[in-house]
Design an enzyme around this catalytic site. Structure first.
Site, short mmCIF file in Angstrom:
data_model
loop_
_atom_site.label_atom_id
_atom_site.label_comp_id
_atom_site.label_asym_id
_atom_site.label_seq_id
_atom_site.Cartn_x
_atom_site.Cartn_y
_atom_site.Cartn_z
N SER A 116 1.32 -0.97 -0.15
CA SER A 116 0.18 -0.15 0.01
C SER A 116 0.80 1.06 -0.02
O SER A 116 1.72 1.59 -1.35
CB SER A 116 -0.32 0.02 1.06
OG SER A 116 -1.56 1.32 1.30
N HIS A 117 0.55 2.17 1.06
CA HIS A 117 1.23 3.32 1.65
C HIS A 117 2.45 3.13 1.60
O HIS A 117 3.55 3.83 1.34
CB HIS A 117 0.43 4.52 1.90
CG HIS A 117 0.16 3.42 3.15
ND1 HIS A 117 -0.46 2.70 3.26
CD2 HIS A 117 0.37 3.95 4.44
CE1 HIS A 117 -0.94 2.27 4.47
NE2 HIS A 117 -0.01 2.90 5.29
N ASP A 280 -2.21 6.67 -3.02
CA ASP A 280 -0.95 5.70 -3.11
C ASP A 280 -0.75 4.25 -3.60
O ASP A 280 -0.68 4.88 -4.34
CB ASP A 280 -1.48 5.24 -1.34
CG ASP A 280 -2.34 4.61 -1.99
OD1 ASP A 280 -2.70 4.67 -2.47
OD2 ASP A 280 -2.19 3.59 -0.82
N ASP A 282 -0.41 1.77 -3.97
CA ASP A 282 -1.66 0.87 -4.97
C ASP A 282 -2.88 1.23 -5.36
O ASP A 282 -3.24 0.64 -5.87
CB ASP A 282 -1.39 -0.47 -4.13
CG ASP A 282 -2.76 0.08 -2.78
OD1 ASP A 282 -1.97 0.92 -2.46
OD2 ASP A 282 -3.75 -1.32 -2.59
N ASP A 284 -5.81 2.89 -3.88
CA ASP A 284 -6.67 3.05 -2.89
C ASP A 284 -7.21 4.29 -2.23
O ASP A 284 -8.23 4.48 -2.01
CB ASP A 284 -6.99 0.97 -2.65
CG ASP A 284 -6.08 1.13 -1.43
OD1 ASP A 284 -5.04 1.69 -0.99
OD2 ASP A 284 -5.96 0.56 -0.98
N ARG A 285 -6.18 4.93 -1.90
CA ARG A 285 -5.95 6.06 -1.08
C ARG A 285 -6.45 6.83 -2.04
O ARG A 285 -5.87 7.70 -2.73
CB ARG A 285 -5.23 6.00 0.18
CG ARG A 285 -4.78 4.85 1.01
CD ARG A 285 -4.09 5.30 1.97
NE ARG A 285 -4.00 3.92 3.07
CZ ARG A 285 -3.41 4.70 4.17
NH1 ARG A 285 -3.00 5.49 4.93
NH2 ARG A 285 -3.58 3.63 5.34
N LYS A 379 -11.07 0.28 -1.61
CA LYS A 379 -11.46 1.90 -1.44
C LYS A 379 -10.50 2.53 -2.74
O LYS A 379 -10.17 1.58 -3.27
CB LYS A 379 -10.58 2.60 0.05
CG LYS A 379 -9.29 2.21 0.26
CD LYS A 379 -9.02 2.82 1.41
CE LYS A 379 -7.46 1.98 1.68
NZ LYS A 379 -7.30 1.25 3.28
C1 G1P Z 1 -4.62 1.67 8.57
C2 G1P Z 1 -5.59 2.95 8.55
C3 G1P Z 1 -7.65 1.88 8.00
C4 G1P Z 1 -6.77 1.15 6.73
C5 G1P Z 1 -5.30 0.55 7.05
C6 G1P Z 1 -5.43 -0.20 5.47
O1 G1P Z 1 -4.07 0.95 9.14
O2 G1P Z 1 -5.61 3.63 9.49
O3 G1P Z 1 -8.29 2.94 8.22
O4 G1P Z 1 -8.38 0.61 6.64
O5 G1P Z 1 -4.33 1.01 6.89
O6 G1P Z 1 -5.08 0.59 4.51
P1 G1P Z 1 -3.90 1.35 10.76
O7 G1P Z 1 -2.58 1.09 10.78
O8 G1P Z 1 -4.69 1.82 11.47
O9 G1P Z 1 -4.32 -0.31 11.28
ZN ZN Z 2 -3.09 1.72 -0.56
#
Ligand code: G1P
Ligand code: ZN
Length: 546
Positions: A116-117, A280, A282, A284-285, A379
């Site tokens: 992801s990010h 981000d 991948d 989705d954000r 998302k």
């Molecule tokens: C974080 C975000 C959460 C999101 C997840 C995946 O998780 O806070 O809202 O669904 O990334 O993108 P966390 O690190 O808080 O568990």
């Molecule tokens: Zn992501």
């Protein structure tokens, strides 16, 4: 045994392959440990129902390790009797596009390669996530079963070394498995065209409406180029950092004011652009910006909810909305006025899946820059960008004015999240458990000049299947509707991350135009006193404030 299949023994199982909220996420180095990736893939292939003879969608955000993993998955899938793998040119596939492909092609499951990010590259992170046939993240029962399988694994099956041609669309076979390489952008673009008014947006972008979209050298570059510059006619260069790189150009592909600071400076520090957005790693954000205006994600969900009928795909109205517990209640106020249900779920996209599948909600979102709808089961960053552009095309007002009008109609939820990243795990758990034990004694106590009405550890009973999820975050609900929530992150890869969520509601008659940190100042110091954040973490300020 079929010729071509190799049986590779494992000396001992890997003990650390428990998937978190977003799949198995570890350092790239860890994934390069011999047999590490293979062990997890073997567990997936043994556990996901219907794999033999089934179809898998496979792809990722292009980070370091993406191509190697696709090769390993294809060869292991061939050895497990998977009939077909659908992947994309270069293996580049955003998470929302993967969710769409799984649904469109009625695949058995998907394997998405991304952290992801989190930063990528040899020194960054990598990840493997399994999605089910509905296109959404696998339920906990399945990820638990995959983990259990890794715990006793004594070997894995893989097809002999085979070169894969991933650079152009085409078909190839590995034993009995068909590997189909398609353009990863086409189907996603077609879906967006069904939902949004492309003519209206193109018309908006033709006028005096310069935009800046930052793909952060991650997966959305090719999608954004096609959509924004290609189909919608935004000038060349509107999409920045559009080429996906294995290490995201050394950046941290997380669309917030800290990590997407170049874009933030363009929008917040000048009048050059009317609209700015970033996604981000991948895809989705999303982060949404207007001229000198940051739209916090909780507010973004509320604005989309209030304006949904301006968008063709949602013109018939919404069945309901959902937000994760730490997300502000801005959407709740809109839902109430629209007379539709609003659900509060634990953090993580999978909890929205049941509600979407059951038709109970149309839109959903999280404070962590995630917004989406029933069009897929993840998302969707670019979807949110197009949704905003569609609203702007219809309303023809600056983003800042849309926000101001929203607050003067519904009131404003001042909101901020303070992250303390990479704290020693002991310190983080010590702090958290101490507050958790204090909860019963806190009710009725004074806090930031108000009184604590409820203090609990959030638990959720799924309204669709009745399952109970507990231990989802410590909530202090104050008598004036303000809230402070403490959570430990489930996605970090270094030490522990403490998240402190702060929220305070001001009605339409109140002061709607303060700086959020100032508006929340008393809550910030009260929670520090109560939870001893500074002393216990040894940090005198959060690492990220959003
Ligand atoms: C974080 C975000 C959460 C999101 C997840 C995946 O998780 O806070 O809202 O669904 O990334 O993108 P966390 O690190 O808080 O568990
Ligand atoms: Zn992501």
């Amino acid at each position: 045994m079929t010729s071509g299949v190799h049986q590779i023994p494992l000396d001992q199982p890997f003990s650390d392959q428990k998937p978190g909220t977003s799949g198995l996420r570890k350092s790239s180095r860890q994934f390069e440990t011999p047999h590490y990736l293979e062990s997890f893939i073997e567990a997936i292939l043994r556990t996901v129902p219907g794999i033999a003879g089934g179809t898998l969608v496979v792809g990722g955000d292009g980070r370091y390790g993406n191509r190697r993993a696709i090769g390993v998955i294809a060869r292991m899938a061939a050895a497990h009797g998977v009939a077909r793998i659908i992947t994309t040119t270069g293996g580049i596939l955003s998470t929302p596009a993967a969710s769409n492909l799984i649904r469109q092609r009625q695949a058995t499951a998907g394997i998405i390669l991304s952290a992801s990010h989190n930063p990528g590259g040899p020194e960054g992170d990598f990840g493997v996530k399994v999605n089910g046939a509905n296109g959404g993240p696998a339920p906990e029962s399945l990820t638990d079963a995959i983990y259990a399988c890794t715990q006793s694994l004594d070997g894995y099956r893989i097809w002999e070394e085979t070169a894969l041609a991933l650079d152009t669309p085409g078909q190839q076979s590995i034993g009995n498995l068909q590997l189909e390489v398609i353009d990863g952008v086409d189907d996603y673009v077609a879906l967006m065209q069904q939902l949004f008014d492309f003519d209206a947006i193109a018309d908006l972008l033709k006028g005096d409406f310069p935009i800046a979209f930052d793909a952060m050298h991650a997966v959305t570059g090719p999608y954004a180029k096609r959509l924004l510059e290609g189909l919608l006619g935004a000038p060349a260069g509107s999409v920045r950092n559009a080429v996906p790189l294995e290490d995201f150009g050394g950046g941290h592909p997380d669309p917030n004011l800290t990590y997407a600071h170049e874009l933030a400076e363009l929008l917040m520090g000048s009048d050059a652009y009317r609209f700015g957005a970033a996604c981000d790693g991948d895809g989705d954000r999303n982060m949404i910006l207007g001229t000198r205006c940051f739209v916090n994600p909780s507010d973004s969900l509320a604005v989309l909810t209030a304006n949904a009928t301006l968008v063709p795909g949602y013109a018939a109205g919404l069945s309901g909305v959902a937000r994760s517990m730490p997300t502000s209640a801005a959407a709740d106020v809109v839902a109430k006025e629209l007379g539709i249900p609003c659900f509060e779920t634990p953090t993580g996209w999978k909890f929205f899946g049941n509600l979407l599948d059951a038709g109970r909600i149309t839109l959903c979102g999280e404070e962590s820059f995630g917004t989406g709808s029933n069009h897929i089961r993840e998302k969707d960053g670019l979807w949110a960008v197009l949704f905003w552009l569609n609203i702007l095309a219809k309303r023809r007002e600056p983003v800042a004015q849309i926000m101001a009008e929203h607050w003067s109609r519904f009131g404003r939820h001042y909101y901020s999240r303070h992250d303390y990243e990479a704290i020693a795990s002991d310190a983080a758990h010590g702090l958290y458990n101490r507050v958790k034990e204090m909860l019963p004694t806190l009710v009725g106590q004074s806090f930031a000049g108000r009184s604590i009405a409820t203090a609990d550890d959030f638990a959720y009973t799924d309204p669709v299947d009745g399952s109970l999820t507990s231990g989802q975050g410590l909530r202090l609900l104050l008598d004036d509707g303000s809230r402070v929530v403490l959570r430990l992150s489930g996605t970090g890869t270094q030490g522990a991350t403490l998240r402190v969520y702060l929220e305070s509601y001001v009605p339409p008659s109140g002061n709607l135009h303060q700086d959020p940190q100032a508006a929340l100042g008393d809550l910030i110091s009260a929670i520090d006193n109560l939870a001893e954040i500074k002393t216990r973490t040894g940090m005198d300020r959060p690492t990220v404030i959003t």
